[in-house]
Write an enzyme that holds these catalytic residues in place. Structure first.
Site, PDB file in Angstrom:
ATOM      1  N   LYS A 159       1.267  10.569   7.793  1.00 30.51           N
ATOM      2  CA  LYS A 159       0.658  10.238   8.942  1.00 30.51           C
ATOM      3  C   LYS A 159       1.017  10.785  10.287  1.00 30.51           C
ATOM      4  O   LYS A 159       0.536  11.718  10.596  1.00 30.51           O
ATOM      5  CB  LYS A 159       0.481   8.680   8.951  1.00 30.51           C
ATOM      6  CG  LYS A 159      -0.390   8.073   7.927  1.00 30.51           C
ATOM      7  CD  LYS A 159      -0.739   6.648   8.177  1.00 30.51           C
ATOM      8  CE  LYS A 159      -1.952   5.873   7.247  1.00 30.51           C
ATOM      9  NZ  LYS A 159      -1.600   5.428   6.227  1.00 30.51           N
ATOM     10  N   ASP A 173       8.905   3.185   2.341  1.00 32.00           N
ATOM     11  CA  ASP A 173       7.490   3.979   2.550  1.00 32.00           C
ATOM     12  C   ASP A 173       7.394   3.672   4.128  1.00 32.00           C
ATOM     13  O   ASP A 173       6.928   2.466   4.492  1.00 32.00           O
ATOM     14  CB  ASP A 173       6.599   3.275   1.799  1.00 32.00           C
ATOM     15  CG  ASP A 173       5.285   4.101   1.901  1.00 32.00           C
ATOM     16  OD1 ASP A 173       5.219   4.906   3.088  1.00 32.00           O
ATOM     17  OD2 ASP A 173       4.543   3.986   1.188  1.00 32.00           O
ATOM     18  N   PHE A 190       0.748  -1.183   0.047  1.00 34.16           N
ATOM     19  CA  PHE A 190      -0.080  -0.032  -0.065  1.00 34.16           C
ATOM     20  C   PHE A 190       0.842   1.403   0.001  1.00 34.16           C
ATOM     21  O   PHE A 190       1.637   1.532   0.922  1.00 34.16           O
ATOM     22  CB  PHE A 190      -0.902  -0.008   1.170  1.00 34.16           C
ATOM     23  CG  PHE A 190      -1.915   1.013   0.921  1.00 34.16           C
ATOM     24  CD1 PHE A 190      -3.021   0.854   0.575  1.00 34.16           C
ATOM     25  CD2 PHE A 190      -1.597   2.512   1.760  1.00 34.16           C
ATOM     26  CE1 PHE A 190      -3.964   2.135   0.379  1.00 34.16           C
ATOM     27  CE2 PHE A 190      -2.843   3.531   1.606  1.00 34.16           C
ATOM     28  CZ  PHE A 190      -3.714   3.351   0.754  1.00 34.16           C
TER      29      PHE A 190
HETATM   30  C1  LIG Z   1      -1.551   5.660   4.493  1.00 34.91           C
HETATM   31  C2  LIG Z   1      -0.398   5.066   3.776  1.00 34.91           C
HETATM   32  C3  LIG Z   1      -0.214   5.797   2.305  1.00 34.91           C
HETATM   33  C4  LIG Z   1      -1.018   6.939   1.911  1.00 34.91           C
HETATM   34  O1  LIG Z   1      -1.145   7.845   2.567  1.00 34.91           O
HETATM   35  P1  LIG Z   1      -2.539   9.078   2.459  1.00 34.91           P
HETATM   36  O2  LIG Z   1      -2.006  10.166   3.326  1.00 34.91           O
HETATM   37  O3  LIG Z   1      -3.908   8.089   2.690  1.00 34.91           O
HETATM   38  O4  LIG Z   1      -2.414   9.374   0.952  1.00 34.91           O
HETATM   39  C5  LIG Z   1       1.027   5.520   1.629  1.00 34.91           C
HETATM   40  N1  LIG Z   1       1.935   4.507   2.292  1.00 34.91           N
HETATM   41  C6  LIG Z   1       1.551   3.990   3.314  1.00 34.91           C
HETATM   42  C7  LIG Z   1       2.661   2.763   3.891  1.00 34.91           C
HETATM   43  C8  LIG Z   1       0.471   4.199   4.194  1.00 34.91           C
HETATM   44  O5  LIG Z   1       0.281   3.461   5.224  1.00 34.91           O
END
Ligand SMILES: *Cc1c(COP(=O)(O)O)cnc(C)c1O
Length: 388
Positions: free
Chosen positions: A242, A213, A128
């Site tokens: 986040k 990430d 993700f």
């Molecule tokens: C939540 C998340 C994203 C995307 O973040 P948004 O602020 O919702 O665009 C990307 N990578 C990871 C690992 C995430 O948990």
């Protein structure tokens, strides 16, 4: 009928206010919030230091263009650089923007050194990286990309743990490997330390970049500032979001000097990215991510995970595995977890789904031991009722 589009399956529950680890409905019902906006509210709700920071800044200046110097952003970038592998930062507003900018930065780096053919990004299947067009194709998830064709080229996928496939996928056109250090949405799956080390070596040997990430597992959530610090590796590019905003939308890309050199004026931009309001909140978050807090995250995590494992042994037919690190914890069930999550909610504990029948448990980083104990009591009670 809601005027909102129907792209979320929302619970029939809303909140009027929050305080620390708790949320309150307008009629005064109190919930223990172990979702925290999906690992966003690092210090729970209405954290005094963050409230003060946003109040103070809001009276002075909200937004100016990146055409001008933004001192709060200069300060936050310097602090991030001082604390991490990075030499340079680009601010964004969200996780997907941060991952997508990471992809852009990796490609632009190779372009800038005359290797524009190196533009393919290797990712884990069903990972993700956010919901923008490039990010969903990076994730390689059928569910997320369905109906959003045509497929965006430039991404190849390997299964979690399939090292042979990963090696095979590397060609002269590969720019980077982009993985989550801990797969959050994917079911709280941690890349093992030895594996991160091997991937780092592989990237160096093949002359490709490593993008980690840390949008979900970064900024103290793992018990270290970054989760990859456990493996003692140095990535080239790291998208964050986040937790760094503590509840205010804020994302960023951290990178080494070598890569930052490619990002000359005009290559990338954002209207909102790096605005004074967001930067002030980011600084106030960093003020609180100190060694004492990180020690506490690790200590609390150890206790919480060992207690959850006791519940796993008590209910071996319900709980399959306890996963995760720091305060990014997954409870994998043998069957679909939705019913279980709803039962926890009925008992005033909020958690959230992840893939592979996993219940994600994300307390604030400053959670108290008695709040962990309350969650354990509720989980025990729900297990007991389901076990009948
Ligand atoms: C939540 C998340 C994203 C995307 O973040 P948004 O602020 O919702 O665009 C990307 N990578 C990871 C690992 C995430 O948990």
């Amino acid at each position: 009928m809601s005027a909102l589009a129907n792209n979320y399956k929302r619970k029939n529950l809303s909140f009027a206010r929050g305080k620390g680890s708790f949320l309150f409905t307008s009629d005064g019902k109190k919930y223990l919030d172990f979702v925290q906006g999906i690992a966003v509210n690092s210090f729970g709700h209405a954290n005094q230091h963050l409230v003060k920071a946003i109040n103070n800044q809001s009276k002075k200046l909200w937004h100016t263009s990146n055409a001008f110097i933004i001192p709060e952003g200069e300060k936050l970038a310097k602090r991030l650089v001082k604390r991490t592998f990075a030499d340079s930062v680009i601010f964004q507003n969200s996780g997907a923007e941060a991952t997508e900018t990471s992809i852009k930065v990796a490609r632009r780096y190779f372009y800038s050194i005359g290797k524009k053919h190196k533009n393919t990004i290797l990712c884990i299947k069903n990972s993700f990286h956010g919901r923008t067009l490039a990010a969903i194709h990076a994730s390689g998830s059928k569910k997320m990309t369905e109906g959003f064709g045509p497929k965006i080229p430039g991404f190849s996928h390997f299964k979690f743990g399939d090292h042979e496939k990963l090696k095979k996928l590397i060609t002269k056109n590969t720019a980077a490997i982009m993985i989550e250090t801990v797969m959050g949405e994917g079911g709280i799956k941690t890349i093992p330390i030895w594996c991160l080390k091997e991937i780092r070596k592989l990237c160096t040997k093949k002359g490709i970049l490593l993008i980690l990430d840390e949008v979900q597992c970064g900024i103290g959530r793992s018990g270290k500032f970054f989760a990859f610090e456990y493996a003692n590796v140095k990535p080239d590019i790291v998208p964050i979001a986040k937790g760094i905003g503590g509840g205010f939308p804020l994302g960023a890309v951290l990178m080494t000097k070598k890569i930052a050199k490619a990002m000359i004026p005009g290559t990338h931009g954002s209207t909102f990215g790096g605005n004074p309001l967001a930067m002030s909140v980011g600084n106030a978050v960093l003020d609180q991510i100190n060694n004492k807090l990180l020690n506490n995250v690790r200590k609390t995590s150890k206790y919480f995970i060992s207690e959850l494992n006791i519940l796993k042994n008590k209910y071996p037919k319900l709980i399959k595995e306890v996963r995760g690190m720091g305060l990014l914890i997954g409870l994998q069930l043998f069957t679909d977890q939705t019913y279980f999550i709803n039962k926890l909610m009925d008992n005033k504990l909020l958690t959230i789904k992840a893939a592979e029948n996993v219940i994600r448990i994300l307390p604030p980083l400053n959670v108290k031991k008695n709040e962990i104990n309350l969650a354990l009591k509720i989980i025990d009670k729900v297990c007991k009722n389901l076990n009948k």
